[in-house]
Design a protein around this motif. Structure first.
Motif, PDB file in Angstrom:
ATOM      1  N   LEU A 101       0.841  -1.233  -0.104  1.00  0.00           N
ATOM      2  CA  LEU A 101      -0.010   0.066   0.063  1.00  0.00           C
ATOM      3  C   LEU A 101       0.846   1.371   0.018  1.00  0.00           C
ATOM      4  CD1 LEU A 101      -3.204  -0.783   2.475  1.00  0.00           C
ATOM      5  CD2 LEU A 101      -3.249   0.144   0.125  1.00  0.00           C
ATOM      6  N   ARG A 102       2.283   1.134   0.009  1.00  0.00           N
ATOM      7  CA  ARG A 102       2.908   2.284  -0.176  1.00  0.00           C
ATOM      8  C   ARG A 102       2.639   3.255  -1.536  1.00  0.00           C
ATOM      9  NH1 ARG A 102       6.868   2.944   3.293  1.00  0.00           N
ATOM     10  NH2 ARG A 102       8.260   4.280   1.936  1.00  0.00           N
ATOM     11  N   TRP A 103       2.697   4.446  -1.547  1.00  0.00           N
ATOM     12  CA  TRP A 103       2.143   5.524  -2.415  1.00  0.00           C
ATOM     13  C   TRP A 103       3.397   6.104  -3.254  1.00  0.00           C
ATOM     14  CZ3 TRP A 103      -2.851   6.614  -3.945  1.00  0.00           C
ATOM     15  CH2 TRP A 103      -2.812   7.936  -4.612  1.00  0.00           C
ATOM     16  N   ARG A 104       3.001   6.286  -4.398  1.00  0.00           N
ATOM     17  CA  ARG A 104       3.771   6.680  -5.456  1.00  0.00           C
ATOM     18  C   ARG A 104       3.302   7.354  -6.419  1.00  0.00           C
ATOM     19  NH1 ARG A 104       6.663   4.685  -2.116  1.00  0.00           N
ATOM     20  NH2 ARG A 104       8.797   3.654  -2.362  1.00  0.00           N
ATOM     21  N   TRP A 105       3.921   8.594  -6.645  1.00  0.00           N
ATOM     22  CA  TRP A 105       3.210   9.425  -7.796  1.00  0.00           C
ATOM     23  C   TRP A 105       3.058   8.675  -9.019  1.00  0.00           C
ATOM     24  CZ3 TRP A 105      -0.291  12.690  -7.131  1.00  0.00           C
ATOM     25  CH2 TRP A 105      -0.310  13.806  -6.056  1.00  0.00           C
ATOM     26  N   ASP A 107       2.386   5.678  -9.519  1.00  0.00           N
ATOM     27  CA  ASP A 107       1.196   4.767  -9.530  1.00  0.00           C
ATOM     28  C   ASP A 107       0.257   5.484  -9.788  1.00  0.00           C
ATOM     29  OD1 ASP A 107       3.173   2.885  -8.343  1.00  0.00           O
ATOM     30  OD2 ASP A 107       2.485   3.039  -6.518  1.00  0.00           O
ATOM     31  N   VAL A 108      -0.042   6.765  -9.548  1.00  0.00           N
ATOM     32  CA  VAL A 108      -1.083   7.656  -9.807  1.00  0.00           C
ATOM     33  C   VAL A 108      -1.060   7.548 -11.164  1.00  0.00           C
ATOM     34  CG1 VAL A 108      -2.259  10.006  -9.890  1.00  0.00           C
ATOM     35  CG2 VAL A 108      -1.061   8.920  -7.641  1.00  0.00           C
ATOM     36  N   ILE A 169     -11.381   1.384  -3.339  1.00  0.00           N
ATOM     37  CA  ILE A 169     -10.426   1.098  -2.359  1.00  0.00           C
ATOM     38  C   ILE A 169     -10.473  -0.232  -1.545  1.00  0.00           C
ATOM     39  CG2 ILE A 169      -9.327   1.757   0.009  1.00  0.00           C
ATOM     40  CD1 ILE A 169      -9.910   4.641  -0.966  1.00  0.00           C
ATOM     41  N   THR A 233       2.886  -1.839 -11.729  1.00  0.00           N
ATOM     42  CA  THR A 233       3.326  -0.871 -10.754  1.00  0.00           C
ATOM     43  C   THR A 233       3.870  -1.842  -9.584  1.00  0.00           C
ATOM     44  OG1 THR A 233       1.247  -0.720  -9.536  1.00  0.00           O
ATOM     45  CG2 THR A 233       1.940   1.164 -11.181  1.00  0.00           C
ATOM     46  N   ARG A 235       2.087  -2.372  -7.082  1.00  0.00           N
ATOM     47  CA  ARG A 235       1.563  -1.786  -5.526  1.00  0.00           C
ATOM     48  C   ARG A 235       0.230  -1.824  -5.923  1.00  0.00           C
ATOM     49  NH1 ARG A 235       6.550   0.577  -5.998  1.00  0.00           N
ATOM     50  NH2 ARG A 235       5.923   2.032  -7.566  1.00  0.00           N
ATOM     51  N   ALA A 237      -1.746   0.934  -4.967  1.00  0.00           N
ATOM     52  CA  ALA A 237      -2.266   2.231  -5.238  1.00  0.00           C
ATOM     53  C   ALA A 237      -2.719   2.490  -7.181  1.00  0.00           C
ATOM     54  CB  ALA A 237      -1.155   3.112  -4.672  1.00  0.00           C
ATOM     55  N   VAL A 241      -6.388   3.676  -8.206  1.00  0.00           N
ATOM     56  CA  VAL A 241      -6.574   4.843  -8.875  1.00  0.00           C
ATOM     57  C   VAL A 241      -7.046   4.385 -10.225  1.00  0.00           C
ATOM     58  CG1 VAL A 241      -5.372   6.820 -10.325  1.00  0.00           C
ATOM     59  CG2 VAL A 241      -4.698   6.070  -8.008  1.00  0.00           C
TER      60      VAL A 241
END
Length: 264
Positions: A101-105, A107-108, A169, A233, A235, A237, A241
């Motif tokens: 669940l770690r966020w990366r731009w 990923d967006v 989510i 990705t 991940r 996130a 998205v």
């Protein structure tokens, strides 16, 4: 099959070297697997049945109250996602590590690309499906629930937020998180084969788990770009998205219909 070695960042995925930044470089493999997923699915079905009896049938001719929206559509999925997170906390390393669940731009950006692709594929598939089998068979369970029914403004807004954001989510935690991790946990010839198997199984189970047999083929089309975002990705996130982007226009359409604005 036996469990794999302690999980490291997936090779070849964006930002793999930084995946565990700020976390211990080695961590034990999680102790949950398909049993945790089956438990979550059982909780989802049981809570949905219980809530259906609790809420009862809406009064004909009356706007759907916010209680029906909150309990009838949102609560079972949110409870199931909560159980999934709890399973990772009690039997693993927690949702951040086990569910990635770690966020990366990045990923967006990837999620937006795959989500827009999903919108195009979904729109084309829905059109073809409607032409072949008729509009009634392409209607989702939620659409059927609110068909020709107005809602209060608060209920309609809550439904929109759920369909667009909260629902994706929760569903991603269950399918591209818990189920995906259960498949990856098995010992495969390579991590890539494990990811491919996780993509294929989570896509199929996601489509079938909606319990709408007539729409399963359409749901498979919807699920493929979402799963590809998770695959690309590494991940969760990215798939969240993509799922949210794919749900945005249908959520807006349901919002307008529920408010009686469909003619505008």
């Amino acid at each position: 099959m036996t469990t794999s070695q302690p999980r490291e960042p997936l090779p070849g995925t964006p930002d793999a070297a930084e995946e565990l930044a700020g976390l211990p470089r080695e961590f034990p493999p999680h102790r949950w697997g398909f049993g945790a997923f089956l438990l979550v699915e059982a909780v989802l079905l049981a809570s949905a049945a219980f809530v259906s009896v609790l809420v009862g049938d809406p009064a004909p001719g009356q706007p759907l109250p916010i209680r029906t929206v909150l309990l009838g559509t949102m609560l079972p999925t949110m409870i199931a996602a909560g159980v999934a997170v709890l399973a990772t906390s009690l039997r693993g390393n927690g949702p951040v590590i086990d569910l990635r669940l770690r966020w990366r731009w990045s990923d967006v950006k990837a999620g937006l690309k795959f989500g827009l692709l999903g919108l195009v594929l979904t729109s084309l598939s829905a059109y073809v499906w409607t032409e072949l089998v008729g509009n009634a068979d392409a209607t989702s369970a939620i659409s059927a629930l609110i068909d020709d029914r107005k809602m209060s403004v608060s209920a309609a807004v809550v439904m929109f937020v759920y369909l667009w954001l909260a629902g994706p989510i929760c569903e991603e935690i269950i399918y591209r998180g818990l189920l995906w991790g259960a498949v990856e946990r098995l010992q495969w010839r390579s991590e890539r084969w494990g990811r491919i198997a996780a993509f294929l199984l989570s896509t199929a189970v996601f489509a079938a788990s909606h319990l709408e047999p007539l729409r399963t083929t359409l749901l498979l089309v919807i699920a493929v770009p979402i799963g590809l975002a998770r695959f690309a990705t590494g991940r969760l996130a990215g798939s969240v998205v993509a799922h949210a982007v794919n749900n945005f226009l249908p959520a807006v359409a349901i919002l307008f219909g529920a408010l009686g604005l469909s003619s505008f």
